[in-house]
Scaffold this motif. Structure first.
Motif, PDB file in Angstrom:
ATOM      1  N   TRP A 205      64.424  46.147  -2.163  1.00 46.37           N
ATOM      2  CA  TRP A 205      64.501  45.923  -0.943  1.00 46.37           C
ATOM      3  C   TRP A 205      65.663  45.242  -0.381  1.00 46.37           C
ATOM      4  O   TRP A 205      66.122  45.885   0.624  1.00 46.37           O
ATOM      5  N   TRP A 206      66.237  44.268  -1.164  1.00 43.89           N
ATOM      6  CA  TRP A 206      67.649  43.938  -0.687  1.00 43.89           C
ATOM      7  C   TRP A 206      68.652  44.856  -0.787  1.00 43.89           C
ATOM      8  O   TRP A 206      69.389  45.084   0.291  1.00 43.89           O
TER       9      TRP A 206
ATOM     10  N   ILE B   7      64.588  31.048   4.241  1.00 48.14           N
ATOM     11  CA  ILE B   7      64.322  32.488   4.830  1.00 48.14           C
ATOM     12  C   ILE B   7      62.932  32.460   5.609  1.00 48.14           C
ATOM     13  O   ILE B   7      63.085  33.151   6.460  1.00 48.14           O
ATOM     14  N   ARG B   8      62.154  31.502   5.531  1.00 48.54           N
ATOM     15  CA  ARG B   8      60.930  31.745   6.436  1.00 48.54           C
ATOM     16  C   ARG B   8      61.494  31.133   7.847  1.00 48.54           C
ATOM     17  O   ARG B   8      61.073  31.844   8.673  1.00 48.54           O
TER      18      ARG B   8
ATOM     19  N   GLY C 160      62.575  36.329  14.786  1.00 49.84           N
ATOM     20  CA  GLY C 160      61.253  37.443  14.808  1.00 49.84           C
ATOM     21  C   GLY C 160      60.906  38.430  14.004  1.00 49.84           C
ATOM     22  O   GLY C 160      60.548  39.308  14.160  1.00 49.84           O
ATOM     23  N   TRP C 161      61.325  38.378  12.854  1.00 49.18           N
ATOM     24  CA  TRP C 161      61.448  39.356  11.590  1.00 49.18           C
ATOM     25  C   TRP C 161      60.046  39.034  10.840  1.00 49.18           C
ATOM     26  O   TRP C 161      59.914  37.929  10.647  1.00 49.18           O
TER      27      TRP C 161
ATOM     28  N   LEU D 238      65.799  42.987   4.233  1.00 51.35           N
ATOM     29  CA  LEU D 238      66.830  42.237   3.661  1.00 51.35           C
ATOM     30  C   LEU D 238      66.165  40.495   3.018  1.00 51.35           C
ATOM     31  O   LEU D 238      66.053  40.301   2.109  1.00 51.35           O
ATOM     32  N   LEU D 239      65.665  40.059   4.279  1.00 50.02           N
ATOM     33  CA  LEU D 239      65.044  38.634   4.058  1.00 50.02           C
ATOM     34  C   LEU D 239      63.490  38.789   3.194  1.00 50.02           C
ATOM     35  O   LEU D 239      63.554  37.823   2.368  1.00 50.02           O
TER      36      LEU D 239
END
Length: 155
Positions: free
Chosen positions: A14-15, A74-75, A82-83, A102-103
């Motif tokens: 994912w990253w 990250i949270r 807003g991701w 990414l996150l």
């Protein structure tokens, strides 16, 4: 997580999808995304003094804390922008990939470290050394999450 190596592989996928999109020019970060990456980098200084992982000479609280601290950062980053953080285990990242992916990739491993920290505090249980070393090598040192900003060419 019973199979941390599989989770780590999925997280890197994912990253990597987001980084690939950026490096190939399909995802150009906006000002907010640039600022969030800069803030994440600033907030997650591993304080390892330039040593390379694994940090076997450090206390388990310090080792796990270096990684688990990323989860809260990250949270906050996801909420601020807003991701949506998405589960990555066993899933292929959607294309095009961007900030959410990414996150999400980073968060998957950091969230596991939060679980390890709870287990350490509540049960005195440590994660398998090979899993901890892999997490440390993903987050700390050259070419890792610690160098996140250097993977983007849109500055």
């Amino acid at each position: 997580m019973e199979n941390f190596p599989a989770l780590a592989d999925d997280a890197w996928e994912w990253w990597g999808a987001a980084i690939d999109e950026s490096q190939e020019g399909r995802w150009v970060r906006d000002d907010v995304e640039r600022a969030v990456v800069a803030d994440v980098t600033a907030a997650t200084n591993a304080l390892h003094g330039g040593r390379l992982p694994p940090f076997t000479e450090d206390d388990w609280y310090v080792r796990i804390g270096r990684i688990s601290n990323w989860a809260g950062v990250i949270r906050l980053a996801a909420r601020a922008g807003g991701w949506e953080l998405q589960p990555v285990a066993g899933r292929t990242p959607p294309r095009p990939a961007g900030m959410s992916e990414l996150l999400s990739g980073i968060y998957a491993m950091a969230e596991q470290a939060e679980t390890w920290m709870r287990q350490l505090i509540e049960e005195g249980r440590t994660p398998p050394e090979k899993d901890m070393a892999r997490a440390e090598c993903s987050f700390c040192g050259p070419g890792t999450m610690e160098d996140l900003e250097s993977f983007f060419y849109d500055r």
